[in-house]
Design a protein around this motif. Structure first.
Motif, short mmCIF file in Angstrom:
data_model
loop_
_atom_site.label_atom_id
_atom_site.label_comp_id
_atom_site.label_asym_id
_atom_site.label_seq_id
_atom_site.Cartn_x
_atom_site.Cartn_y
_atom_site.Cartn_z
N ARG A 8 0.79 -1.16 0.00
CA ARG A 8 -0.15 -0.05 -0.11
C ARG A 8 0.80 1.27 -0.05
O ARG A 8 0.63 2.21 -0.83
CB ARG A 8 -0.90 -0.08 1.15
N PRO A 9 1.90 1.39 1.06
CA PRO A 9 2.71 2.72 0.90
C PRO A 9 3.39 2.98 -0.58
O PRO A 9 3.44 4.04 -0.99
CB PRO A 9 3.64 2.43 1.96
N PHE A 10 3.85 1.66 -1.19
CA PHE A 10 4.54 1.99 -2.39
C PHE A 10 3.53 2.50 -3.53
O PHE A 10 3.67 3.13 -4.44
CB PHE A 10 5.01 0.70 -2.96
N LEU A 11 1.99 1.79 -3.42
CA LEU A 11 1.32 2.08 -4.35
C LEU A 11 0.75 3.56 -4.02
O LEU A 11 0.50 4.24 -5.09
CB LEU A 11 -0.02 1.29 -4.26
N LEU A 12 0.85 4.25 -2.97
CA LEU A 12 0.34 5.58 -2.74
C LEU A 12 1.61 6.35 -3.37
O LEU A 12 1.30 7.61 -4.12
CB LEU A 12 0.40 5.74 -1.09
N LEU A 13 2.91 5.97 -3.52
CA LEU A 13 4.01 6.78 -3.86
C LEU A 13 3.79 6.63 -5.54
O LEU A 13 3.95 7.81 -6.30
CB LEU A 13 5.26 6.29 -3.64
N CYS A 14 3.36 5.54 -5.98
CA CYS A 14 2.93 5.61 -7.45
C CYS A 14 2.05 6.61 -7.91
O CYS A 14 2.00 7.08 -8.92
CB CYS A 14 2.69 4.19 -7.84
N GLY A 15 0.85 6.48 -6.96
CA GLY A 15 0.00 7.46 -7.38
C GLY A 15 0.26 8.98 -7.20
O GLY A 15 -0.15 9.84 -8.05
N GLU A 16 1.23 9.26 -6.16
CA GLU A 16 1.90 10.51 -6.31
C GLU A 16 2.52 11.00 -7.19
O GLU A 16 2.35 12.16 -7.84
CB GLU A 16 2.55 10.69 -4.87
N GLN A 17 3.32 10.27 -7.80
CA GLN A 17 4.08 10.37 -9.10
C GLN A 17 3.34 10.70 -10.18
O GLN A 17 3.51 11.63 -10.84
CB GLN A 17 4.90 9.09 -9.24
N ILE A 18 2.16 9.90 -10.44
CA ILE A 18 1.21 10.35 -11.49
C ILE A 18 0.59 11.75 -11.46
O ILE A 18 0.75 12.59 -12.40
CB ILE A 18 0.31 9.23 -11.47
N ARG A 74 6.76 12.58 6.24
CA ARG A 74 5.53 12.59 5.73
C ARG A 74 5.03 14.29 5.83
O ARG A 74 4.40 14.66 4.91
CB ARG A 74 4.40 11.89 6.30
N ALA A 75 5.09 14.86 6.89
CA ALA A 75 4.68 16.06 6.98
C ALA A 75 5.23 17.15 5.97
O ALA A 75 4.74 17.99 5.50
CB ALA A 75 4.65 16.37 8.61
N LEU A 76 6.33 16.88 5.80
CA LEU A 76 7.48 17.83 5.13
C LEU A 76 6.72 17.64 3.71
O LEU A 76 6.59 18.65 3.07
CB LEU A 76 8.89 17.43 5.12
N THR A 77 6.68 16.44 3.25
CA THR A 77 6.28 16.38 1.88
C THR A 77 4.89 16.90 1.57
O THR A 77 4.67 17.61 0.32
CB THR A 77 6.33 14.74 1.31
N VAL A 78 3.84 16.90 2.37
CA VAL A 78 2.55 17.43 2.50
C VAL A 78 2.68 18.80 2.45
O VAL A 78 2.27 19.59 1.44
CB VAL A 78 1.74 16.98 3.30
N LEU A 183 -2.79 14.87 -1.03
CA LEU A 183 -3.87 13.82 -0.29
C LEU A 183 -3.20 12.40 -0.27
O LEU A 183 -3.39 11.76 0.65
CB LEU A 183 -5.14 13.77 -0.97
N LEU A 184 -2.51 12.03 -1.24
CA LEU A 184 -2.02 10.79 -1.40
C LEU A 184 -0.70 10.91 -0.56
O LEU A 184 -0.36 9.94 0.01
CB LEU A 184 -1.59 10.57 -2.77
N LEU A 185 0.01 11.82 -0.39
CA LEU A 185 1.28 12.04 0.62
C LEU A 185 0.75 11.72 1.93
O LEU A 185 1.52 11.08 2.69
CB LEU A 185 2.07 13.13 0.41
N LEU A 186 -0.35 12.66 2.37
CA LEU A 186 -1.01 12.39 3.71
C LEU A 186 -1.45 11.11 4.06
O LEU A 186 -1.35 10.50 5.14
CB LEU A 186 -2.31 13.50 3.81
N ALA A 187 -1.54 10.17 3.32
CA ALA A 187 -2.23 8.80 3.45
C ALA A 187 -0.99 7.99 3.50
O ALA A 187 -1.09 6.80 3.92
CB ALA A 187 -2.94 8.18 2.24
N LEU A 188 0.28 8.26 3.52
CA LEU A 188 1.49 7.50 3.72
C LEU A 188 1.51 7.21 5.15
O LEU A 188 1.07 7.76 6.00
CB LEU A 188 2.70 8.11 3.42
N PRO A 189 2.20 5.94 5.62
CA PRO A 189 2.60 5.73 6.79
C PRO A 189 2.94 6.77 7.86
O PRO A 189 3.87 7.51 7.61
CB PRO A 189 3.35 4.31 6.83
N ALA A 190 2.40 6.66 8.88
CA ALA A 190 2.81 7.58 9.84
C ALA A 190 4.32 7.37 10.55
O ALA A 190 5.04 8.37 11.06
CB ALA A 190 1.93 7.77 11.26
#
Length: 399
Positions: A8-18, A74-78, A183-190
């Motif tokens: 899941r975290p990797f798939l979130l990164l893929c969505g973020e890249q798109i 995570r907070a930094l990227t958001v 939003l996708l970055l915010l969903a990454l693991p804490a």
């Protein structure tokens, strides 16, 4: 170790890249077209716009790497993505008020470039914390493929929106893409909010901490040679990239839809590069893959000045396709090499040093190319830029 398709975290990164690639492609194309077609920027003005988008990365990347190792990632990227939305969104706002000028475009390009650079370093530092080391080559290939998916639609979308609504209005689509990215970055693991460097920094240790990333690059011969070759390559290609929109629209007469299609061809080639990168790098070795692809990418740049003699649209399509294919395999191989070599607690700082070295020569090439083009013309400068890139890539073959 979870398989990447179910991670899941990797798939979130893929969505973020798109999402991020769509936003950045539309932003880059729209800003360049606003400068050239609406504000009448000349060769140096167009080159300065590109140079300012890269210059912050050269200056700030080492500090961004240190921040990525020590901050809540995570907070930094958001935060960086939200700021990107506000900065780019200022252009259509001031355009609607009829107050848009070149100085604001230069400020937007500078700040947007700084945010893009800091986010890229942060995400490079995050990936080894998300996937297993044995998955890094596949993960980098997949992320490049995800980024390319956005790049395929981004230029075409930007060209269509510019043609229908105008370049400044098209930037609203970029802002929407940045919002999805946040939003996708915010969903990454804490867990990413736990700093990679867990020791409490000693007072006055910042300089020593920055030197840690530089020491890895200087101490690893393979990585050092790749960085130096990449920096020289970017010097030549930076001059070509800075003049590309001006040359294609004014000298060659490409309409916006053809320009968008040319950029989309790069993205299609990148998809093919993603599909080939893992097998090619595994078969030839990571170092050999960088050597071969660097030379092929440099040779492709010669198709840009050749477009003044050949049918322009097919020639530029050929350039983007060959360059995109070779540059993708090169980037994936080099990034994977860097991440495998680097200790976990130094991922951000090494990524920052490498990015600073690779981007420092881009604004130099862009500004130099723009100044020379105003004197010599676009075609001689484009040919010279391709020659510089080829000589730098050829250095990887020296003993």
């Amino acid at each position: 170790m979870s398989p990447l398709p179910r991670h899941r975290p990797f798939l979130l990164l893929c969505g973020e890249q798109i999402a991020s690639s769509v936003g950045r492609q539309v932003t880059t194309l729209a800003l360049a077209l606003i400068a050239v077609t609406r504000l009448d920027a000349g060769p140096f003005g167009a080159s300065a716009l590109m140079a300012l988008s890269y210059l912050p990365g050269a200056l700030l990347s080492p500090f961004a790497g240190l921040l990525a190792d020590r901050a809540r990632l995570r907070a930094l990227t958001v935060l960086l993505t939200v700021l990107q939305t506000l900065v780019v969104g200022s252009v259509p706002l001031t355009a609607a008020l009829d107050r848009l000028g070149l100085p604001q475009l230069y400020v937007v390009a500078t700040v947007s470039g700084a945010l893009t650079s800091m986010l890229a370093v942060s995400l490079q530092a995050a990936l080894p914390r998300v996937v297993h080391p044995g998955q890094l080559l596949s993960a980098n290939s997949a992320l490049t493929g995800a980024r390319t998916t956005g790049q395929i639609g981004g230029p075409a979308l930007g060209g269509v929106l510019v043609g229908l609504t105008g370049a400044s209005t098209a930037l609203l689509a970029a802002c929407a893409a940045y919002g999805v990215e946040a939003l996708l970055l915010l969903a990454l693991p804490a867990a990413l909010d736990t700093p990679a460097e867990r020791r409490r920094p000693r007072p006055g240790s910042r300089t020593a901490a920055l030197r840690g990333g530089l020491a890895v690059v200087r101490g690893e011969r393979l990585l050092r040679r790749q960085v130096l070759a990449g920096a020289g390559f970017n010097l030549g290609s930076g001059a070509a990239d800075a003049l590309f929109v001006l040359y294609a629209t004014r000298d060659l007469g490409l309409p916006p839809w053809q320009l968008g299609t040319v950029y989309a061809a790069f993205s299609v080639a990148t998809v093919l590069g993603v599909l080939l990168a893992r097998r090619f790098a595994t078969t030839t070795g990571l170092a050999a893959a960088t050597r071969i692809c660097a030379v092929v990418a440099a040779l492709a740049i010669f198709l840009i000045p050749a477009a003044s003699l050949l049918p322009a649209f097919p020639a530029l399509l050929g350039y983007q396709f060959v360059f995109g294919l070779a540059a993708t395999v090169w980037a994936i191989s080099m990034t994977t090499t860097q991440q495998l070599i680097t200790p976990p607690e130094l991922q951000g700082r090494v990524a920052g040093v490498v990015q600073a070295a690779l981007t420092a020569t881009v604004p130099v090439g862009a500004l130099g190319g723009g100044a020379l083009a105003a004197w010599l013309g676009n075609v001689p400068v484009l040919t010279g830029g391709a020659t510089v890139a080829l000589l730098a890539a050829a250095r990887l073959w020296a003993r």
